[in-house]
Design a protein around this motif. Structure first.
Motif, mmCIF file in Angstrom:
data_model
loop_
_atom_site.group_PDB
_atom_site.id
_atom_site.type_symbol
_atom_site.label_atom_id
_atom_site.label_comp_id
_atom_site.label_asym_id
_atom_site.label_seq_id
_atom_site.Cartn_x
_atom_site.Cartn_y
_atom_site.Cartn_z
ATOM 1 N N TYR A 1 -6.173 -7.342 9.144
ATOM 2 C CA TYR A 1 -6.721 -8.661 8.831
ATOM 3 C C TYR A 1 -7.759 -9.059 9.868
ATOM 4 O O TYR A 1 -8.901 -9.391 9.553
ATOM 5 C CB TYR A 1 -5.564 -9.652 8.793
ATOM 6 C CG TYR A 1 -5.947 -11.066 8.491
ATOM 7 C CD1 TYR A 1 -6.368 -11.432 7.223
ATOM 8 C CD2 TYR A 1 -5.847 -12.053 9.451
ATOM 9 C CE1 TYR A 1 -6.700 -12.737 6.930
ATOM 10 C CE2 TYR A 1 -6.167 -13.366 9.180
ATOM 11 C CZ TYR A 1 -6.596 -13.703 7.909
ATOM 12 O OH TYR A 1 -6.928 -14.992 7.634
ATOM 13 N N PHE A 2 -7.351 -8.966 11.144
ATOM 14 C CA PHE A 2 -8.277 -9.361 12.200
ATOM 15 C C PHE A 2 -9.483 -8.433 12.254
ATOM 16 O O PHE A 2 -10.634 -8.868 12.391
ATOM 17 C CB PHE A 2 -7.549 -9.373 13.551
ATOM 18 C CG PHE A 2 -6.870 -10.671 13.827
ATOM 19 C CD1 PHE A 2 -7.525 -11.670 14.506
ATOM 20 C CD2 PHE A 2 -5.577 -10.898 13.400
ATOM 21 C CE1 PHE A 2 -6.909 -12.876 14.756
ATOM 22 C CE2 PHE A 2 -4.958 -12.100 13.645
ATOM 23 C CZ PHE A 2 -5.616 -13.090 14.329
ATOM 24 N N ALA A 3 -9.214 -7.136 12.169
ATOM 25 C CA ALA A 3 -10.310 -6.178 12.290
ATOM 26 C C ALA A 3 -11.292 -6.346 11.144
ATOM 27 O O ALA A 3 -12.504 -6.220 11.323
ATOM 28 C CB ALA A 3 -9.764 -4.756 12.313
ATOM 29 N N ALA B 1 -9.461 1.498 3.521
ATOM 30 C CA ALA B 1 -8.104 1.719 4.012
ATOM 31 C C ALA B 1 -7.191 0.553 3.711
ATOM 32 O O ALA B 1 -6.067 0.508 4.210
ATOM 33 C CB ALA B 1 -8.152 1.974 5.517
ATOM 34 N N TYR B 2 -7.671 -0.392 2.904
ATOM 35 C CA TYR B 2 -6.885 -1.611 2.701
ATOM 36 C C TYR B 2 -5.498 -1.334 2.152
ATOM 37 O O TYR B 2 -4.501 -1.809 2.675
ATOM 38 C CB TYR B 2 -7.651 -2.557 1.766
ATOM 39 C CG TYR B 2 -6.817 -3.697 1.277
ATOM 40 C CD1 TYR B 2 -6.389 -4.672 2.177
ATOM 41 C CD2 TYR B 2 -6.418 -3.810 -0.044
ATOM 42 C CE1 TYR B 2 -5.598 -5.711 1.767
ATOM 43 C CE2 TYR B 2 -5.633 -4.849 -0.470
ATOM 44 C CZ TYR B 2 -5.220 -5.808 0.440
ATOM 45 O OH TYR B 2 -4.434 -6.841 0.029
ATOM 46 N N GLU B 3 -5.449 -0.498 1.093
ATOM 47 C CA GLU B 3 -4.157 -0.252 0.438
ATOM 48 C C GLU B 3 -3.139 0.302 1.414
ATOM 49 O O GLU B 3 -2.026 -0.170 1.536
ATOM 50 C CB GLU B 3 -4.351 0.741 -0.720
ATOM 51 C CG GLU B 3 -4.980 0.129 -1.950
ATOM 52 C CD GLU B 3 -4.158 -1.049 -2.466
ATOM 53 O OE1 GLU B 3 -2.917 -0.988 -2.381
ATOM 54 O OE2 GLU B 3 -4.767 -2.038 -2.928
ATOM 55 N N LYS B 4 -3.608 1.295 2.135
ATOM 56 C CA LYS B 4 -2.707 1.982 3.052
ATOM 57 C C LYS B 4 -2.265 1.052 4.185
ATOM 58 O O LYS B 4 -1.090 1.001 4.554
ATOM 59 C CB LYS B 4 -3.455 3.201 3.623
ATOM 60 C CG LYS B 4 -2.621 4.049 4.550
ATOM 61 C CD LYS B 4 -1.629 4.913 3.781
ATOM 62 C CE LYS B 4 -0.824 5.760 4.750
ATOM 63 N NZ LYS B 4 0.602 5.570 4.596
ATOM 64 N N ALA B 5 -3.219 0.303 4.709
ATOM 65 C CA ALA B 5 -2.910 -0.528 5.864
ATOM 66 C C ALA B 5 -2.024 -1.699 5.500
ATOM 67 O O ALA B 5 -1.185 -2.112 6.291
ATOM 68 C CB ALA B 5 -4.203 -1.040 6.505
ATOM 69 N N SER B 6 -2.196 -2.222 4.285
ATOM 70 C CA SER B 6 -1.402 -3.399 3.952
ATOM 71 C C SER B 6 0.003 -3.029 3.531
ATOM 72 O O SER B 6 0.901 -3.860 3.632
ATOM 73 C CB SER B 6 -2.104 -4.189 2.845
ATOM 74 O OG SER B 6 -2.377 -3.317 1.770
ATOM 75 N N SER B 7 0.198 -1.795 3.107
ATOM 76 C CA SER B 7 1.564 -1.441 2.732
ATOM 77 C C SER B 7 2.269 -0.683 3.851
ATOM 78 O O SER B 7 3.471 -0.767 3.991
ATOM 79 C CB SER B 7 1.554 -0.587 1.453
ATOM 80 O OG SER B 7 0.691 0.505 1.636
ATOM 81 N N GLY B 8 1.525 0.021 4.656
ATOM 82 C CA GLY B 8 2.177 0.771 5.733
ATOM 83 C C GLY B 8 1.387 0.630 7.014
ATOM 84 O O GLY B 8 0.779 -0.400 7.264
ATOM 85 N N THR B 9 1.415 1.659 7.819
ATOM 86 C CA THR B 9 0.617 1.616 9.037
ATOM 87 C C THR B 9 -0.131 2.934 9.188
ATOM 88 O O THR B 9 0.312 3.973 8.712
ATOM 89 C CB THR B 9 1.485 1.433 10.290
ATOM 90 O OG1 THR B 9 2.429 2.500 10.327
ATOM 91 C CG2 THR B 9 2.205 0.113 10.294
ATOM 92 N N ILE B 10 -1.251 2.856 9.845
ATOM 93 C CA ILE B 10 -1.992 4.056 10.203
ATOM 94 C C ILE B 10 -2.014 4.118 11.714
ATOM 95 O O ILE B 10 -2.537 3.206 12.362
ATOM 96 C CB ILE B 10 -3.429 4.026 9.648
ATOM 97 C CG1 ILE B 10 -3.388 3.903 8.131
ATOM 98 C CG2 ILE B 10 -4.182 5.256 10.079
ATOM 99 C CD1 ILE B 10 -4.746 3.686 7.520
#
Lengths: 621, 238, 118, 94
Positions: free
Chosen positions: A81-83, A51-60
């Protein structure tokens, strides 16, 4: 992204450890239990990487509707990052546990605290924060309880104090704002503060209560007393997670109070300045600095590996708190980086100690020695961990400490920067001892048949060792990540090179220089030095008689002169202070019980008469 | 010295409390008519219960359920005395025999006291007294016997079943009331049969009051003498 | 004293209660405390009866010449009647507790008993 | 002079007096007798208060039975109140 649909990312991350932990507890058979546990711990790290791409550019986002209230979880770049750090240490812990633990109980509660930590990192409202915070604390408490009742009691009492202050703070926020969502609450609170709907003292109280709650978990100095015992008296593989990640939950709480809730952030300006620094953050910085110094000194003086590592953990988290208190872009960036590097090297350290304890069954320095030959891979890992902790250049620990130091200098806090240096020097002092006393020198004869650490443990160590090197050589990688959610003011020139407004750190060139230097030193060592192998029976006390009371071997009382120099200060111990406080309370309660509830009928009739007298006087007058 | 301090403190405290209580009591003037419920009882006691003595009517008839509870308390207390002082082997340990006067007097008086007690509880609905004083009087008769004779003991074999039967009888009378009328302790003798309505103020009147008072009298008498017995017999040590 | 005229019986009852409480507060002997409590009980009974008394009326026994209008309040009397009997039974029970305590500790001083119990 | 009120005064005075003596006497046997006396005087007062039922009960129970019960208890324990030794303690333990 296609592999895991977006809707499943958060629930998988959150609940797979807990579910697999319960399964491992239910199917308590060898192999089955371990495989289930490792799967449970592997799911979050896999899902999060995907999920890195999605999480770093937007939010889930993800919401659980319990009917009474809604639990919001958000995966954005900060929480990712923390998770991700947590999940990485978590999988390493799972590998470690599969060789050190043979109990479903351990799997259940360690994976439960895993879920709790993930929930704390992903939560976006106070209810879910509190619920998962308590889940995390409960899991870790049960782990300590199994091993040491007294230490678990200490941990319990302080955790309860923290939990209640958090609950109180949440209640105070809710009472004024009517919402439990971070963003909503902080906006409303800011608005109310400006309009005068909330007094300044009220916000200050909320702030102080949150700091108390998170400070307990992070182990800031007056509240750190639980940490050495709880970290030490535990399954060491679990401690890698406990100390590496659970303390980061406290740090994460500080970040929430500092940055996610700007209204609380606003009160720094309301609290005024002190010598040109914001008073609020300055206090936090000094709390961190005191933690660093006190914990590092105590770590130096320990004779037990676990105690040493535990105090070192407290001290290293102190760095992060200090950096957050320095409160400029570079320092906070350094703090984030240090979260990563501390999780990596301290997790690694604890896994190494797990391997040592598993293989030798000993914990004190005086019982170790010369294990480098017997456990070469573990020794290599230990070298990485030691270099990283001591802040030797090509490791992650150097990059993060360098950033923190830069930040402190930029913020014109020379004394705080000085404590960083002092802490680093002390860290060097104690890791050198760890390195030498355990791995080199004379080997006690009862350690002759020690074998290399088991494979799962080595796998876990490798998982944690690689990031230490990768992020050390390529600090730009981490800084780029951090820049996504926080404007650190650090420029990333390339993967290998980062720049702050005052300096540049090119990790690759440093590494190359270091390798060249090491190569030269190696050549000199091999060809130049007059080295010879010393037999075990050979004494190396330089002809001095070895007396028990002043035996300054590196394995025993090596830093006793330091302890004697610090004698005056060591008289003051928070531990003893709390114990005395507890005794006083107990005495007072005893006195009350003896005095008032004393089993004497006449006393009771006197109480009755006095109450009647009060009523009478009240009624007559 | 401290004791004097304590005493004087107690006296001062109590004087203040007493002053306070007296001020409260001043609002309840002595000897004035404040009857509320009592008036109703007094006006209807003859017609509803057939008793002349209003106090007995209240104790047995109007508030019969309370009395049952009080008898239960009495029973529990006497059982408690027995249980607390229970020893494996018990015997009386009096050393001096009563004097001749006492012995003769008690022997002479015993049947009369017994008869007086019986009289009191049978005539409860007519004259002052009733089951409680009657039972106490009977117990006093046994007390005198205990004092007069060193080795006297009550006939346990008679008394213990009697005590139980009296209590059961009370409940039974109440249950019959429940069966005939609609509530527990319904006065079936008076309300349904109007038995004795013709000779109000004589012995055979008053509904079930004499019946219940006889039972209460037996029960109180046996229980109080049982208490006396428990307190007078001590463990025998070999 | 600003207290208005208080009836003689009230005074007697109140005095009994206070004297009894004094004994409970000051005396250390268990039996003495129980005697004091018994005196308190008598005082309370006397108070209840005197509250129900009406000047110039006679006992609530409705015989010749005494109708409902000529009788005192029967309810306090009914209450006290049973209270006395219960009182002696409970006193006896308390006394047997005292006896048991004496057999165990060899003293009736409550403080001594408390001390011996530890 | 009507004698009923003065009799009442005398009885109340006697009753209070015997109550004080019952509390103060160190000889428990005497105290028990004092208690019985209080009951006896109270029973006279009950009679004067137009409560013959209560008076009878009090006379039988208060004066005879409860006195006897206390005396039996004294017989099984000890007759005299022990002298309280003065032990300094905090306020409740004078």
């Amino acid at each position: 992204m296609t592999l895991v649909p977006e809707a499943y990312v958060v629930p998988l991350t959150l609940f797979s450890p807990l579910v697999f932990g319960v399964l491992a507890w239910l199917f308590d058979r060898d192999w089955i239990r371990e495989i289930l546990g490792v799967i449970g711990a592997a799911v979050p790290v896999t899902v999060l990487s995907l999920a890195y791409e999605k999480a770093s550019s937007g939010t889930i986002s993800y919401t659980i509707d319990t009917g009474v209230f809604k639990l919001h979880f958000v995966l954005n770049s900060l929480s990712w990052y923390f998770a991700f750090i947590g999940a990485l240490v978590g999988i390493a812990m799972a590998f470690g546990l599969s060789s050190t633990s043979r109990r479903g109980y351990d799997w259940l509660f360690s994976l439960m605290s895993f879920t709790g930590v993930m929930g704390v990192f992903l939560a976006r409202d106070f209810v879910s924060l509190f619920l998962f915070w308590e889940l995390m604390t409960f899991g870790s408490f049960m782990m300590v309880l199994r091993r040491n009742r007294h230490e678990s009691l200490k941990y319990f009492v302080l955790s309860v104090i923290g939990a209640y202050s958090m609950l109180l703070a949440i209640g105070m926020v809710y009472a004024k704002t009517g919402t439990l969502d971070y963003a909503m609450a902080s906006q409303t609170l800011l608005l109310l503060t400006k309009m005068g709907g909330v007094s300044k003292a009220y916000v200050d109280t909320i702030f102080a209560l949150f700091l108390l709650a998170f400070g307990v978990k992070a182990g800031v100095v007056p509240l750190h007393v639980w940490a050495p015992g709880a970290y030490g008296e535990n399954d060491q593989s679990y401690t890698s997670f406990f100390s590496g990640v659970l303390s980061k939950a406290g740090v994460y709480g500080f970040i929430i109070t500092l940055f996610v809730m700007p209204s609380l952030y606003g009160i720094y300006f309301a609290m005024g300045t002190f010598h040109g620094h914001l008073t609020g953050t300055y206090l936090i910085a000094w709390a961190g600095a005191v933690t660093v110094v006190v914990a590092s000194f105590l770590a130096v003086l320990q004779e037990d590996i676990r105690k040493l590592l535990a105090y070192s953990s407290v001290g290293q988290v102190g760095y992060i708190i200090l950096a957050l208190g320095v409160f400029n872009g570079v320092a906070v960036g350094g703090a984030m980086f240090h979260v990563l590097s501390h999780a990596m090297f301290k997790g690694l350290f604890w896994l190494i100690s797990a391997a040592l304890i598993l293989r030798t069954g000993k914990t004190r320095f005086e019982d170790f020695g010369g294990l480098a030959e017997k456990m070469p891979v573990t020794f290599a890992m230990a070298l990485i961990a030691v270099l990283s902790l001591a802040g030797i250049p090509p490791m992650a620990g150097f990059a993060s400490k360098w950033l923190i130091y830069e930040g402190a200098i930029q913020a014109h806090m020379p004394l705080v920067a000085g404590t960083i240096f002092l802490g680093s020097a002390l860290a060097f002092a104690y890791v050198v001892r760890f390195l030498y006393a355990v791995w080199f020198g004379q080997r006690p004869s009862d350690l002759d048949d020690v074998r290399e650490a088991p494979l799962p443990l080595l796998v876990g160590m490798t998982i944690l060792a690689i990031p230490n090197i990768v992020f050390g050589i390529a600090p730009g990688l981490a800084v780029r990540l951090i820049n996504r959610f926080f404007n650190t003011n650090i420029t990333v020139n390339s993967y290998y090179s980062i720049s702050t407004p005052t300096g540049t750190y090119n990790a690759l060139s440093v590494t190359l220089v270091l390798i060249v230097g090491l190569a030269i030193a190696g050549l000199i060592y091999i060809y130049g030095a007059n080295a010879r192998k010393i037999k075990v029976t050979n004494t190396y006390q330089s002809g001095n008689p070895v007396t028990e009371e002043y035996n300054l071997v590196i394995r025993r009382n090596f830093y006793r002169p330091l302890a004697e120099a610090l004698d005056f200060w060591l008289k003051y111990s928070w531990d003893r202070f709390y114990e005395r406080l507890a005794n006083l309370t107990e005495d007072f309660a005893d006195w009350l019980r003896e005095g008032f509830y004393n089993g004497n009928v006449q006393s009771y009739s006197w109480y009755l008469a006095i109450i009647l007298l009060i009523l009478a006087i009240w009624g007559v007058l | 010295m401290v004791s004097v301090l304590k005493r004087s403190l107690a006296i001062i405290t109590l004087l203040i409390i007493g002053y306070w209580l007296a001020q409260g009591l001043a609002g309840v003037p002595f000897g004035q008519d404040r009857m509320l419920v009592g008036k109703y009882y007094l006006e209807n006691v003859k017609a509803q219960t057939g008793a002349v003595n209003a106090v007995t009517a209240i104790v047995v008839n109007y508030r019969g359920f309370d009395t049952l509870g009080e008898v239960t308390v009495l029973f529990i207390a006497s059982t408690g005395v027995g249980a607390l002082l229970w020893r494996r082997k018990k015997k009386r340990t009096a050393k001096t025999e009563g004097s001749v006067v006492l012995r003769t007097g008690s022997e002479l008086l015993f049947p009369f006291i017994l008869m007086f007690g019986t009289y009191i509880f049978i005539h409860g609905h007519l004259t002052p007294g009733g089951g409680f004083p009657g039972g106490a009087t009977i117990a006093t008769a046994f007390l005198i016997l205990y004092m007069a004779f060193v080795d006297y003991e009550i006939p346990h074999r008679l008394f213990e079943p009697l005590e139980g039967l009296a209590g059961m009888g009370y409940v039974l009378v109440g249950l019959i009331g429940l069966a005939i009328g609609s509530y527990f302790l319904f006065d079936w003798i008076w309300q349904t049969w109007h038995w004795g309505a013709a000779n109000l103020g004589r012995l055979f009147s008053g509904g079930f009051i004499p019946v219940i008072y006889t039972l209460i009298g037996l029960k109180v008498g046996t229980e109080l003498s049982g208490i006396v017995d428990s307190m007078l017999t001590e463990e025998v040590r070999e | 004293m600003s207290v208005p005229h208080i009836g003689l019986y009230y005074f007697g009852a109140l005095s009994l209660v206070l004297v009894g409480i004094y004994g409970v507060l000051v005396k250390k002997n268990l039996l003495k405390i129980l005697i004091s409590l018994s005196i308190v009980e008598t005082g309370v009974n006397l108070l209840l009866i005197s509250v129900g008394y009406i000047t110039g009326r006679s006992a609530p026994i409705l015989s010749e010449g005494i109708g409902p209008k000529q009788a005192v309040d029967p309810i306090p009397q009914a209450l006290v009647l049973t209270a006395i009997v219960i009182g002696v039974a409970t006193t006896a029970m308390a006394l047997s507790v005292a006896i048991t305590l004496y057999e165990k500790y060899g003293t009736l001083n409550i403080e001594e008993i408390r001390r011996l119990r530890g | 002079m009507n004698c009923i009120p003065c009799a009442e005064y005398i009885i109340v005075a006697l009753m209070i007096g015997s109550a004080i003596l019952a509390v103060e006497w160190r000889d428990l046997l005497a105290a028990a007798v004092g208690m019985a006396a209080v009951s006896l005087f109270a029973s006279i007062l009950f009679f004067l208060l137009q409560a013959p039922d209560v008076a009878m009960t009090e006379a039988a129970i208060g004066a005879a039975l409860s006195g006897a019960v206390v005396i039996f208890a004294i017989k099984r324990t000890q007759r005299f109140e022990t002298e309280e030794e003065e032990r300094p303690g905090w306020w409740i333990r004078w």
